[in-house]
Design an enzyme around this catalytic site. Structure first.
Site, PDB file in Angstrom:
ATOM      1  N   THR A   1       9.626  43.533  -1.797  1.00  0.00           N
ATOM      2  CA  THR A   1      10.183  44.307  -2.910  1.00  0.00           C
ATOM      3  C   THR A   1      10.000  45.797  -2.651  1.00  0.00           C
ATOM      4  O   THR A   1       8.959  46.213  -2.126  1.00  0.00           O
ATOM      5  CB  THR A   1       9.560  43.906  -4.271  1.00  0.00           C
ATOM      6  OG1 THR A   1      10.089  44.768  -5.276  1.00  0.00           O
ATOM      7  CG2 THR A   1       8.041  43.973  -4.285  1.00  0.00           C
TER       8      THR A   1
ATOM      9  N   ALA B   1       8.746  38.668   6.026  1.00  0.00           N
ATOM     10  CA  ALA B   1       7.997  37.662   5.260  1.00  0.00           C
ATOM     11  C   ALA B   1       7.932  36.298   5.950  1.00  0.00           C
ATOM     12  O   ALA B   1       6.868  35.668   5.968  1.00  0.00           O
ATOM     13  CB  ALA B   1       8.630  37.509   3.883  1.00  0.00           C
TER      14      ALA B   1
ATOM     15  N   HIS C   1      14.105  38.658 -13.745  1.00  0.00           N
ATOM     16  CA  HIS C   1      15.444  39.236 -13.874  1.00  0.00           C
ATOM     17  C   HIS C   1      16.534  38.193 -14.079  1.00  0.00           C
ATOM     18  O   HIS C   1      17.708  38.483 -13.877  1.00  0.00           O
ATOM     19  CB  HIS C   1      15.744  40.129 -12.666  1.00  0.00           C
ATOM     20  CG  HIS C   1      14.861  41.347 -12.608  1.00  0.00           C
ATOM     21  ND1 HIS C   1      14.667  42.107 -11.483  1.00  0.00           N
ATOM     22  CD2 HIS C   1      14.110  41.939 -13.583  1.00  0.00           C
ATOM     23  CE1 HIS C   1      13.832  43.110 -11.748  1.00  0.00           C
ATOM     24  NE2 HIS C   1      13.468  43.014 -13.017  1.00  0.00           N
TER      25      HIS C   1
HETATM   26  P1  OAD Z   1      15.339  45.758  -2.952  1.00  0.00           P
HETATM   27  O1  OAD Z   1      16.685  45.481  -2.345  1.00  0.00           O
HETATM   28  O2  OAD Z   1      15.149  47.012  -3.725  1.00  0.00           O
HETATM   29  O3  OAD Z   1      14.234  45.803  -1.812  1.00  0.00           O
HETATM   30  C1  OAD Z   1      14.134  44.795  -0.861  1.00  0.00           C
HETATM   31  C2  OAD Z   1      12.876  45.039  -0.057  1.00  0.00           C
HETATM   32  O4  OAD Z   1      12.761  43.968   0.863  1.00  0.00           O
HETATM   33  C3  OAD Z   1      12.885  46.345   0.757  1.00  0.00           C
HETATM   34  O5  OAD Z   1      11.667  47.030   0.543  1.00  0.00           O
HETATM   35  C4  OAD Z   1      12.956  45.837   2.212  1.00  0.00           C
HETATM   36  O6  OAD Z   1      12.223  46.669   3.108  1.00  0.00           O
HETATM   37  C5  OAD Z   1      12.307  44.491   2.094  1.00  0.00           C
HETATM   38  N1  OAD Z   1      12.678  43.512   3.130  1.00  0.00           N
HETATM   39  C6  OAD Z   1      13.836  43.401   3.802  1.00  0.00           C
HETATM   40  N2  OAD Z   1      13.785  42.365   4.646  1.00  0.00           N
HETATM   41  C7  OAD Z   1      12.562  41.800   4.501  1.00  0.00           C
HETATM   42  C8  OAD Z   1      11.902  40.687   5.084  1.00  0.00           C
HETATM   43  N3  OAD Z   1      12.492  39.924   6.008  1.00  0.00           N
HETATM   44  N4  OAD Z   1      10.648  40.394   4.669  1.00  0.00           N
HETATM   45  C9  OAD Z   1      10.028  41.142   3.732  1.00  0.00           C
HETATM   46  N5  OAD Z   1      10.604  42.193   3.144  1.00  0.00           N
HETATM   47  C10 OAD Z   1      11.849  42.533   3.517  1.00  0.00           C
HETATM   48  O7  OAD Z   1      14.967  44.478  -3.792  1.00  0.00           O
HETATM   49  P2  OAD Z   1      13.955  44.297  -5.013  1.00  0.00           P
HETATM   50  O8  OAD Z   1      12.730  45.116  -4.824  1.00  0.00           O
HETATM   51  O9  OAD Z   1      13.824  42.854  -5.241  1.00  0.00           O
HETATM   52  O10 OAD Z   1      17.064  44.028 -10.500  1.00  0.00           O
HETATM   53  O11 OAD Z   1      14.803  44.921  -6.170  1.00  0.00           O
HETATM   54  C11 OAD Z   1      14.256  44.925  -7.440  1.00  0.00           C
HETATM   55  C12 OAD Z   1      15.334  44.802  -8.455  1.00  0.00           C
HETATM   56  O12 OAD Z   1      16.270  45.838  -8.252  1.00  0.00           O
HETATM   57  C13 OAD Z   1      16.182  43.541  -8.344  1.00  0.00           C
HETATM   58  O13 OAD Z   1      15.580  42.425  -8.946  1.00  0.00           O
HETATM   59  C14 OAD Z   1      17.395  43.935  -9.085  1.00  0.00           C
HETATM   60  C15 OAD Z   1      17.590  45.320  -8.508  1.00  0.00           C
HETATM   61  O14 OAD Z   1      18.147  46.226  -9.306  1.00  0.00           O
HETATM   62  C16 OAD Z   1      17.919  43.611 -11.429  1.00  0.00           C
HETATM   63  O15 OAD Z   1      18.953  43.043 -11.126  1.00  0.00           O
HETATM   64  C17 OAD Z   1      17.475  43.875 -12.819  1.00  0.00           C
END
Ligand code: OAD
Length: 265
Positions: A202, A245, A121
């Protein structure tokens, strides 16, 4: 203790090609807010999904640029955590090819020492001209400093392109935009060819990135997830480690080393 069955642990210990597939949650314990967290303070009234679009930039470039300046500042102040560090260390292990595919636009994997990170991204610290596309890899990040959150509404006018005087935009993929085809092709290839894929932090809802764990599983890899919450990937993975994590990954890595040691003995 880490809940992982013997079979999956043995598969991880045997794996030669490993893919780490990370999302915003891996940087959460470094103090970088996840995408779907509620924004705090100055940005609380905005929805990130509505700021990260070309339409938002066209409408209010200074609000969108100001939000990215704030995010750059948060990332600059953050340090890689134990999860980023273990991945970098794992990449050095003899006999293991570890590829890191991230949806994150921060540089915490690199600052932990991980190399050849595939940023699906984009990169928060890169910029290019919204009009003519000229790329500037110094990112202009921080040239304007962080606007005072008390006195200002956070808006910062984007710098102008040296070639066409158009407005600079951040080098990240916005909603409705395509991913870099070369990086995507490489991410698909690594996922198809790996022995194990570990999805970390994620929510697994943004395509095409979210398809990588399924691609790995269909090709026969062992797929593990580390996330304290349920996610859209729960049904795809062989093992769901419900823990943060920075705590779980060092434990998992230690268990894998132990298992390898047993096999070698
Ligand atoms: P999200 O904000 O959607 O999800 C974050 C995830 O991290 C959630 O499932 C949480 O439960 C988890 N989480 C929180 N704290 C954590 C920890 N300490 N250890 C492990 N996991 C934890 O983020 P992404 O999945 O990265 O795209 O989002 C995907 C994409 O959506 C991003 O790259 C961005 C956004 O729209 C673009 O900008 C194109």
């Amino acid at each position: 203790m880490l809940a992982i069955d013997d079979r999956s642990l043995a598969a991880l210990a045997r794996a030669r090609r490993i893919v780490i597939f990370s999302g915003a949650g891996i940087s959460a314990e470094s103090g970088v807010p996840t995408f779907r967290d509620d924004l705090s303070g100055l940005w609380a009234r905005y929805d990130p999904m509505e700021l990260a679009t070309p339409e938002a930039f066209r409408r209010q470039p200074e609000v969108v640029w100001g939000w990215y300046e704030w995010r750059r500042q948060r990332v600059r102040e953050a340090q890689p955590n134990a999860a980023h560090q273990v991945i970098a260390q794992w990449q050095q292990d003899a006999g293991t090819q570890l590829s890191c595919i991230t949806q994150n636009v921060d540089d915490l994997h690199e600052r932990a020492g991980c190399s050849q990170v595939m940023h699906l991204h984009g990169d928060l610290f890169a910029s290019f001209c919204f009009d003519c596309g000229t790329a500037y890899d110094d990112g202009f990040g921080g040239q304007h400093g962080l606007p005072s959150q008390n006195e200002s509404d956070g808006a910062v006018p984007p710098p102008q392109c040296a070639h066409c005087q158009g407005l600079m935009r951040p080098g990240v993929v916005w909603f409705g935009e395509s991913l870099d085809s070369e990086i995507l092709r490489s991410a698909f290839e690594h996922s198809e060819q790996c022995d194990a894929l570990i999805a970390i932090g994620t929510s697994g809802v943004v395509q095409p990135a979210a398809a990588l764990p399924q691609i790995a599983r269909d090709a026969g890899a062992t797929v593990i997830q580390i996330n304290p919450q349920e996610t859209a990937l729960d049904g795809v993975t062989h093992v769901n480690v419900r823990a943060p994590a920075a705590r779980a990954l060092p434990l998992l890595y230690a268990r894998i080393q132990e298992e390898k040691g047993k096999n070698e003995a």
